[in-house]
Design an enzyme around this catalytic site. Structure first.
Site, PDB file in Angstrom:
ATOM      1  N   GLU A   1       0.841  -1.194   0.000  1.00  0.00           N
ATOM      2  CA  GLU A   1       0.000   0.000   0.000  1.00  0.00           C
ATOM      3  C   GLU A   1       0.878   1.246   0.000  1.00  0.00           C
ATOM      4  OE1 GLU A   1      -2.890  -0.018   3.165  1.00  0.00           O
ATOM      5  OE2 GLU A   1      -3.897   1.764   2.368  1.00  0.00           O
TER       6      GLU A   1
ATOM      7  N   ASN B   1     -12.312  -1.373  -1.016  1.00  0.00           N
ATOM      8  CA  ASN B   1     -11.663  -1.977   0.152  1.00  0.00           C
ATOM      9  C   ASN B   1     -12.391  -1.559   1.418  1.00  0.00           C
ATOM     10  OD1 ASN B   1      -9.169  -3.004   1.739  1.00  0.00           O
ATOM     11  ND2 ASN B   1      -9.357  -0.883   2.441  1.00  0.00           N
ATOM     12  N   GLU B   2     -12.606  -2.503   2.324  1.00  0.00           N
ATOM     13  CA  GLU B   2     -13.236  -2.207   3.620  1.00  0.00           C
ATOM     14  C   GLU B   2     -14.362  -1.190   3.449  1.00  0.00           C
ATOM     15  OE1 GLU B   2     -10.317  -1.595   6.768  1.00  0.00           O
ATOM     16  OE2 GLU B   2      -9.618  -3.652   6.541  1.00  0.00           O
TER      17      GLU B   2
ATOM     18  N   TYR C   1      -6.712  -9.470  11.358  1.00  0.00           N
ATOM     19  CA  TYR C   1      -5.417  -9.128  11.968  1.00  0.00           C
ATOM     20  C   TYR C   1      -5.276  -9.797  13.338  1.00  0.00           C
ATOM     21  CZ  TYR C   1      -4.489  -5.703   8.326  1.00  0.00           C
ATOM     22  OH  TYR C   1      -4.221  -5.117   7.112  1.00  0.00           O
TER      23      TYR C   1
ATOM     24  N   GLU D   1      -6.115  -9.284   3.527  1.00  0.00           N
ATOM     25  CA  GLU D   1      -5.254  -8.630   4.526  1.00  0.00           C
ATOM     26  C   GLU D   1      -5.224  -9.516   5.753  1.00  0.00           C
ATOM     27  OE1 GLU D   1      -5.934  -4.485   5.418  1.00  0.00           O
ATOM     28  OE2 GLU D   1      -6.410  -4.051   3.316  1.00  0.00           O
TER      29      GLU D   1
END
Ligand code: AHR
Length: 507
Positions: free
Chosen positions: A29, A176-177, A252, A308
């Protein structure tokens, strides 16, 4: 220190799903020093580079067979406008990277630079388009610019910028998200947007896009269900409509509540085990998303993508907290080992995964500095040691005896994690010993095919906090490990907190 035992059975002739090499994918990114100062140092840098791309970084990633690279975000993707990143560099507009430190983005690394990077790496590009602040036309034209041949307005523009041939772009992200930084949308609203944008991301010529809808955080199964509803007809007996081909989710790992981050290199035994419990819980999360998808799509036409994943710690002291630069210890490597065992298990539905992020951000493979220093992290070594699983066939592993689980009051943690695969005349077994206080002797009953040779490697160190620096680059690096094979029984003793691979030659 104590010792413990484990016993497993591996059926070498009973194969399951293909473990896509794309489960070993990566993510880069425009964030902190991932692109600028990591991958890209500019043509005028004294460091060896090609077109500004740092060649020692390329060489290290090629050595672990990097299969794909996702770019330009993350949150950055939904404020990125691709036309700002083409043409002469001194004429490219500047912008503010509002998510990551409010720093200026000069757009010197854009579409052509990313595609050149993928070509140098030998990796498939995964381009993440902008739904949050972009338009359907903008995304549609980016696909045309990248992948169309012949003549068209976007092809002419690409040629004017020095590239005649179209590129191949297999993977395309639809925002994204979207539930957060990608637009704070409700799932049904995003599902409609994903359908609309996907419609205008065309397959040009023989370039076939695998369109990935932006998915859930962790176990938000309602999000996945809304997306599945948007492409399916539950109960009508039809396959899901071929609008987007996959749905992502992000996951995560950390050692606390995830909001108040702890340091990467200073942690207690309890925090170490909390991290492993969190890492292992991705099994439940993938199983949950898969079950929802199974209800709408029993033939598994739609893929699940974890684009991710990785550890998220406090930024290193003295660095910009929004640059997410963190050290990487043996603990991070063991998180990767546990994730891969689980990814292999779910290979029939899980088609891709991308660790966040490749260089200088979060759980990196590589840490660089401005003076030319480059450090391979413990996590890098797990990716390299596991590359034999790429595109191999899953092998079932039955753990029939194992040490007592760690019980810290939450979910119990299995202290041995294991997976196996086979390709051609070879097999690869990965095993982790997560215990902090016990070596574990693992006996593996290899059934179904004759084994003619074996080699074992181990990744461990004095402490789980051990990590590599430019002064001590090999504090955590793989070494060979003794393993014996007698009458189909392979025996190996894994030191405490270690990750091990055993390569087998098959008759
Ligand atoms: O990887 C860092 C950030 O984490 C990404 O930009 C975003 O998608 C996620 O929240």
């Amino acid at each position: 220190m104590s010792t413990s035992n484990a016993r497993a059975v591996v059926d070498l002739d009973v194969t399951g799903a293909t473990i896509s090499r794309h489960l070993y994918g990566h993510f880069a990114e425009h964030l902190g020093r991932c692109i600028y100062g990591g991958f890209y140092v500019g043509e005028d840098s004294p460091l060896p580079n090609e077109g500004g791309i740092r060649l020692d970084v390329v060489e290290a990633l090629r050595a672990m067979n990097i299969p794909n690279l996702r770019w330009p975000g993350g949150c950055f993707a939904d404020e990125y406008h691709w036309r700002d990143g083409i043409g002469p560099k001194d004429q490219r507009p500047r912008m503010v990277n509002t998510h990551w430190g409010n720093v200026e983005e000069n757009n010197h690394f854009g579409t052509h630079e990313f595609m050149a990077l993928c070509e140098l790496l030998g990796a498939d590009p995964y381009v993440n388009g902008n739904i949050g602040s972009g338009t359907v036309q903008e995304m549609s034209e980016w696909v045309e610019y990248l992948t169309r041949d012949g003549d068209s307005p976007m092809v002419a523009l690409r040629k004017a910028n020095g590239r005649d041939e179209p590129w191949k772009v297999p993977f395309w992200g639809l925002g994204n998200e979207a539930w957060g930084c990608g637009g704070n949308m409700r799932p049904e609203a995003y599902a409609d947007e994903a359908r609309r944008y996907a419609t205008f991301c065309r397959d040009h010529g023989d370039n076939k896009l695998y369109r990935i809808a932006a998915g859930a955080s962790d176990d938000n199964l309602a999000w996945t269900e809304a997306l599945m509803k948007a492409v399916s007809c539950l109960g009508c007996g039809r396959e899901p409509r071929n609008i987007f081909q996959a749905i992502s989710f992000h996951y995560y790992s950390h050692d606390g509540d995830g909001i108040h981050k702890n340091p990467a290199t200073e942690f207690s035994d309890e925090q170490y085990y909390n991290t492993m419990v969190k890492a292992a819980d991705i099994d439940r999360v993938i199983a949950g998303h898969s079950a929802v998808m199974d209800a709408y799509d029993p033939r598994r036409k739609v893929g699940l993508v974890c684009d991710e994943w990785g550890t998220w710690w406090q930024a290193e002291p003295g660095t910009n907290p929004r640059f997410l630069f963190q050290q990487n210890t043996l603990r991070d490597a063991l998180v990767a080992g546990v994730h891969f065992d689980i990814f292999h298990k779910h290979a029939a539905r899980l088609r891709m995964a991308n660790i966040a992020q490749t260089v200088n951000v979060l759980q990196s493979m590589i840490l660089t500095d401005e003076t030319g220093g480059l450090v391979l992290t413990p996590t890098y070594h797990v990716f390299e040691m596991n590359k034999g699983h790429h595109d191999a066939l899953q092998l079932p592993v039955h753990l029939i005896e194992k040490p007592d689980a760690y019980d810290g009051g939450g979910d119990p943690l299995d202290l041995v994690s294991i997976s196996a695969s086979t390709k051609d005349a070879a097999a690869l077994i990965s095993v982790s010993n997560l215990a902090l206080d016990a070596d574990t002797t693992v006996t593996i009953d290899l059934r179904g095919r004759a084994v003619t040779g074996h080699r074992a490697r181990v990744l461990t160190a004095e402490k789980p906090q051990s990590h590599n620096t430019t002064e001590t680059p090999n504090a955590v690096a793989p070494t060979s490990l003794d393993a014996t094979l007698e009458g189909g029984l392979l025996t190996v003793t894994l030191p405490r907190h270690s990750f091990c691979t055993i390569q087998l030659d098959l008759a």
